[in-house]
Enzyme design. Structure first.
Site, short mmCIF file in Angstrom:
data_model
loop_
_atom_site.label_atom_id
_atom_site.label_comp_id
_atom_site.label_asym_id
_atom_site.label_seq_id
_atom_site.Cartn_x
_atom_site.Cartn_y
_atom_site.Cartn_z
N GLU A 109 0.84 -1.20 0.00
CA GLU A 109 0.00 0.00 0.00
C GLU A 109 0.88 1.25 0.00
OE1 GLU A 109 -2.82 0.62 3.20
OE2 GLU A 109 -3.68 2.34 2.18
N LYS A 240 -8.61 -15.91 15.46
CA LYS A 240 -8.80 -15.54 14.06
C LYS A 240 -10.23 -15.14 13.70
CE LYS A 240 -4.77 -18.25 12.87
NZ LYS A 240 -4.14 -19.35 12.18
N ASP A 315 1.58 -14.98 12.57
CA ASP A 315 0.48 -15.65 11.87
C ASP A 315 -0.48 -14.56 11.37
OD1 ASP A 315 -1.90 -16.93 11.15
OD2 ASP A 315 -1.54 -18.56 12.57
N HIS A 410 -2.35 9.63 -1.43
CA HIS A 410 -2.49 8.35 -2.14
C HIS A 410 -2.41 8.53 -3.66
CE1 HIS A 410 -3.22 5.43 1.15
NE2 HIS A 410 -3.33 6.57 1.81
C1 LIG Z 1 2.37 10.96 2.79
C2 LIG Z 1 2.46 12.02 3.89
C3 LIG Z 1 3.27 11.45 5.09
C4 LIG Z 1 3.19 13.23 3.37
O1 LIG Z 1 3.17 14.23 4.34
P1 LIG Z 1 3.95 15.61 4.17
O2 LIG Z 1 3.72 16.35 5.42
O3 LIG Z 1 3.61 16.24 2.87
O4 LIG Z 1 5.44 15.10 4.12
P2 LIG Z 1 6.79 15.93 4.16
O5 LIG Z 1 7.36 15.84 2.80
O6 LIG Z 1 6.59 17.25 4.79
O7 LIG Z 1 7.65 15.03 5.19
C5 LIG Z 1 7.32 14.94 6.57
C6 LIG Z 1 7.79 13.59 7.10
O8 LIG Z 1 6.90 12.55 6.57
C7 LIG Z 1 7.70 11.38 6.26
N1 LIG Z 1 7.64 11.12 4.81
C8 LIG Z 1 7.03 11.88 3.88
N2 LIG Z 1 7.12 11.31 2.65
C9 LIG Z 1 7.81 10.19 2.80
C10 LIG Z 1 8.24 9.16 1.90
N3 LIG Z 1 7.95 9.20 0.59
N4 LIG Z 1 8.91 8.12 2.41
C11 LIG Z 1 9.21 8.04 3.74
N5 LIG Z 1 8.84 9.00 4.63
C12 LIG Z 1 8.14 10.05 4.19
C13 LIG Z 1 9.10 11.67 6.78
O9 LIG Z 1 9.21 11.30 8.13
C14 LIG Z 1 9.16 13.19 6.65
O10 LIG Z 1 10.15 13.77 7.48
P3 LIG Z 1 11.71 13.79 7.01
O11 LIG Z 1 12.20 12.37 7.06
O12 LIG Z 1 11.74 14.34 5.60
O13 LIG Z 1 12.37 14.65 8.04
C15 LIG Z 1 1.08 12.48 4.40
O14 LIG Z 1 0.36 13.10 3.35
C16 LIG Z 1 0.23 11.36 4.96
O15 LIG Z 1 0.57 10.77 5.97
N6 LIG Z 1 -0.93 11.08 4.35
C17 LIG Z 1 -1.82 10.04 4.85
C18 LIG Z 1 -1.53 8.70 4.26
C19 LIG Z 1 -1.99 7.61 5.20
O16 LIG Z 1 -1.99 7.72 6.40
N7 LIG Z 1 -2.33 6.48 4.63
C20 LIG Z 1 -2.62 5.33 5.49
C21 LIG Z 1 -3.38 4.37 4.81
S1 LIG Z 1 -5.10 4.79 4.90
C22 LIG Z 1 -5.94 3.26 4.90
O17 LIG Z 1 -5.45 2.31 4.34
C23 LIG Z 1 -7.07 3.08 5.81
C24 LIG Z 1 -8.28 3.97 5.76
C25 LIG Z 1 -7.93 5.44 5.53
O18 LIG Z 1 -9.22 3.55 4.77
C26 LIG Z 1 -8.88 3.73 7.14
C27 LIG Z 1 -9.95 4.72 7.53
O19 LIG Z 1 -11.14 4.55 7.12
O20 LIG Z 1 -9.60 5.65 8.26
N1 LIG Z 2 -2.47 -25.50 16.80
C1 LIG Z 2 -3.34 -24.55 16.55
O1 LIG Z 2 -4.51 -24.64 16.89
C2 LIG Z 2 -2.90 -23.31 15.87
C3 LIG Z 2 -1.62 -23.17 15.43
N2 LIG Z 2 -1.20 -22.01 14.84
C4 LIG Z 2 0.19 -21.97 14.42
O2 LIG Z 2 0.96 -22.17 15.61
C5 LIG Z 2 2.25 -21.68 15.40
C6 LIG Z 2 2.67 -20.91 16.60
O3 LIG Z 2 2.55 -21.76 17.72
P1 LIG Z 2 3.62 -21.61 18.86
O4 LIG Z 2 3.20 -22.51 19.97
O5 LIG Z 2 3.83 -20.18 19.17
O6 LIG Z 2 4.98 -22.05 18.15
P2 LIG Z 2 5.62 -23.47 17.94
O7 LIG Z 2 4.63 -24.55 17.73
O8 LIG Z 2 6.72 -23.31 16.95
O9 LIG Z 2 6.22 -23.72 19.40
C7 LIG Z 2 7.18 -22.91 19.97
C8 LIG Z 2 8.34 -23.78 20.36
O10 LIG Z 2 9.43 -23.03 20.80
C9 LIG Z 2 9.98 -23.64 21.95
N3 LIG Z 2 10.70 -22.55 22.65
C10 LIG Z 2 12.05 -22.44 22.68
N4 LIG Z 2 12.41 -21.31 23.30
C11 LIG Z 2 11.27 -20.70 23.69
C12 LIG Z 2 11.00 -19.48 24.38
N5 LIG Z 2 11.98 -18.67 24.79
N6 LIG Z 2 9.72 -19.15 24.59
C13 LIG Z 2 8.72 -19.95 24.18
N7 LIG Z 2 8.90 -21.12 23.53
C14 LIG Z 2 10.18 -21.49 23.28
C15 LIG Z 2 8.80 -24.26 22.66
O11 LIG Z 2 9.19 -25.32 23.47
P3 LIG Z 2 8.29 -25.76 24.76
O12 LIG Z 2 6.86 -25.88 24.34
O13 LIG Z 2 8.86 -27.07 25.17
O14 LIG Z 2 8.46 -24.70 25.78
C16 LIG Z 2 7.98 -24.74 21.47
O15 LIG Z 2 8.41 -26.01 21.07
C17 LIG Z 2 2.20 -20.81 14.16
O16 LIG Z 2 2.80 -21.50 13.08
C18 LIG Z 2 0.72 -20.65 13.93
O17 LIG Z 2 0.44 -20.41 12.59
C19 LIG Z 2 -2.04 -20.94 14.74
C20 LIG Z 2 -3.33 -21.02 15.16
C21 LIG Z 2 -3.89 -22.24 15.68
#
Ligand SMILES: CC(C)(COP(=O)([O-])OP(=O)([O-])OC[C@H]1O[C@@H](n2cnc3c(N)ncnc32)[C@H](O)[C@@H]1OP(=O)([O-])[O-])[C@@H](O)C(=O)NCCC(=O)NCCSC(=O)C[C@@](C)(O)CC(=O)[O-]
Ligand SMILES: NC(=O)C1=CN([C@@H]2O[C@H](COP(=O)(O)OP(=O)(O)OC[C@H]3O[C@@H](n4cnc5c(N)ncnc54)[C@H](OP(=O)(O)O)[C@@H]3O)[C@@H](O)[C@H]2O)C=CC1
Length: 422
Positions: A109, A240, A315, A410
């Site tokens: 995006e 989920k 996940d 955008h």
């Molecule tokens: C695009 C901006 C940030 C421009 O904003 P601006 O103020 O014109 O940007 P600027 O050129 O003055 O720069 C300000 C700072 O923005 C950053 N920045 C600026 N441009 C860049 C770039 N190209 N790459 C990386 N960073 C950038 C950067 O931090 C920069 O500082 P600097 O680093 O220059 O000191 C602004 O217009 C903006 O944020 N617009 C909104 C966009 C947005 O938030 N989209 C999110 C997705 S929306 C969605 O998917 C969900 C939705 C909306 O449907 C959910 C809902 O219903 O609400």
């Molecule tokens: N089974 C289900 O119903 C579902 C499964 N999933 C899937 O499950 C997976 C995630 O399960 P999750 O149990 O997190 O991962 P894993 O099944 O990979 O288990 C984690 C493993 O890491 C070991 N481990 C080693 N070091 C650590 C530590 N520091 N902290 C915790 N565990 C450690 C654990 O050993 P030990 O247990 O002996 O401590 C365990 O064997 C994902 O792939 C996800 O997509 C997602 C949704 C549902």
């Protein structure tokens, strides 16, 4: 694939032909070839012939399927690539995450990374975001059938009295998992036992399921009355799916991040006044969400959660409940107080997709790859960084809406209107 390449090519071609002619099933390629990478290639070539499409891009990957099949995927044919951008530095003043972070974000995006980046700049210039994990527990809730309400109540009472035995059984399956509590729920004759575990650095869904399976087996073997297991997951978990139970009781990590954005930073960096950002939050995130019957009172938590989840190997289906939550704003002496609350953030730094090479590098960027010392600290650190990044993204979008620059941004960054910032 070790060995003579000519003979490998012949073996692979044999399997490809077998698949195309319907003699070999796709998943049998692994067993026949004895090598997961060769099997992936055979499946891909067979599909190219059967479907008349080119899959060379999907086939081009650094992944070693010998490492991955049996853990992360079945029937692999390759990989898709998602661009990764970075936002930061983002200053986080958490209990586990302290310092300036560069956050990897995988998305297609346009404008999203720029949005979070600008938010991060405003947060960091204002001193950073505080973040705290206020609850930590992964859940699995089996559903049990009983003949009626009297038995259901008896069953729940018996489970409560046997909690230490149940804990012993559940914890016998894991080194890191700990049973925190069992939350019972009743509807008619059906009983759900919502098992809550601390799972250290794992997201914990496999861990919790395996432990609960053992506990349920013990319960059914020892309960003197009549009860049957209907399903090891009875949807009171809730995994989920959007669900109020996770919003109220939490699932995974419940995290809060907050910041006070200085007035001059809001005006200069975000181009919006605190009062206007606060007004957008109230009208959009609070009243708008209520009027729409939304269960989630935020603008775009899902954008940030999905991008970090993809980058760090979480996940992705759990974006559903992990991105539910609340944004709150207040104007304080001309500055803007903003907080985000994520009741149900399901993340880990070990297990699942976190072990894949690119995902592990992304976690390493955050200083949170693998198990923490002590266990659990890496996953909590990741949760705090994610909450702070959500705050940055949320703050920025609210400001962009207040300044009415969403469509312009955008047009420029989502449709190729600005190829570079120059
Ligand atoms: C695009 C901006 C940030 C421009 O904003 P601006 O103020 O014109 O940007 P600027 O050129 O003055 O720069 C300000 C700072 O923005 C950053 N920045 C600026 N441009 C860049 C770039 N190209 N790459 C990386 N960073 C950038 C950067 O931090 C920069 O500082 P600097 O680093 O220059 O000191 C602004 O217009 C903006 O944020 N617009 C909104 C966009 C947005 O938030 N989209 C999110 C997705 S929306 C969605 O998917 C969900 C939705 C909306 O449907 C959910 C809902 O219903 O609400
Ligand atoms: N089974 C289900 O119903 C579902 C499964 N999933 C899937 O499950 C997976 C995630 O399960 P999750 O149990 O997190 O991962 P894993 O099944 O990979 O288990 C984690 C493993 O890491 C070991 N481990 C080693 N070091 C650590 C530590 N520091 N902290 C915790 N565990 C450690 C654990 O050993 P030990 O247990 O002996 O401590 C365990 O064997 C994902 O792939 C996800 O997509 C997602 C949704 C549902």
């Amino acid at each position: 694939m070790a060995g003579d390449s000519g003979s490998w090519n012949e073996k692979i071609e044999e399997v490809v032909k077998g698949i195309v002619e319907g003699r070999i099933r796709l998943h049998e390629a692994d067993r026949i070839l004895g090598n997961a990478n060769a099997a992936a290639l055979a499946r891909r070539l067979a599909l190219e012939r059967m479907l008349g499409v080119g899959l060379s891009s999907i086939g081009s990957t650094i992944l070693d399927f010998e490492e991955i099949v049996g853990r992360n995927i079945e029937n692999p044919i390759g990989a898709v690539q998602v661009p990764v951008g970075v936002a930061g530095p983002l200053r986080v003043n958490g209990e586990y995450a302290r310092g300036d972070f560069y956050v990897p974000l995988a998305t297609t995006e346009g404008a999203l990374v720029a949005s979070i980046n600008r938010g991060a700049k405003a947060v960091t210039l204002s001193g950073g975001a505080r973040a705290r994990v206020i609850h930590d527990g992964m859940t699995r809730a089996p559903a049990f059938w009983t003949p009626g309400i009297d038995e259901a109540v008896r069953f729940v009472r018996w489970v409560r009295e046997r909690i230490e035995d149940i804990r012993r059984e559940a914890e016998s399956t894991t080194r890191h998992g700990r049973l925190i509590e069992v939350q019972p729920f009743i509807a008619g004759n059906i009983v759900w036992l919502r098992f809550v575990y601390s799972t250290a650095d794992a997201m914990g869904m496999n861990m919790a399921t395996i432990a609960t399976d053992r506990a349920a087996e013990w319960i059914l073997k020892n309960y003197p009355g009549t009860a049957r297991l209907v399903a090891i997951s009875g949807n009171m978990c809730t995994d989920k799916k959007p669900a109020m139970i996770n919003m109220l009781l939490g699932r995974g990590k419940t995290v809060v991040a907050e910041a006070v954005i200085k007035r001059d930073v809001a005006l200069k960096v975000l181009k919006a006044a605190p009062e206007d950002i606060d007004a957008v939050n109230r009208v959009k995130n609070l009243l708008g969400s209520a009027r729409a019957g939304s269960m989630s009172y935020n603008a775009h938590f899902a954008n940030i959660i999905a991008a970090i989840f993809i980058a760090t190997g979480q996940d992705v289906a759990q974006v559903v409940e992990s991105s539910m939550g609340y944004t709150w704003t207040e104007v304080r002496d001309g500055d803007l107080y903003i907080s985000v609350t994520l009741p149900s953030l399901e993340v880990g730094t070990v297990g699942g997709g976190t072990r894949l090479p690119t995902q592990r590098e992304a976690l390493a960027m955050l200083g949170a790859a693998g198990g923490g010392d002590p266990p659990g600290t890496n996953a909590r650190k990741l949760a705090e960084i994610i909450a702070a990044t959500v705050l940055a993204g949320e703050l920025n979008l609210l400001a962009a809406l207040a300044a009415n620059e969403l469509a312009r941004a955008h047009r420029l960054l989502g449709r190729g209107g600005a190829r570079s910032r120059g």
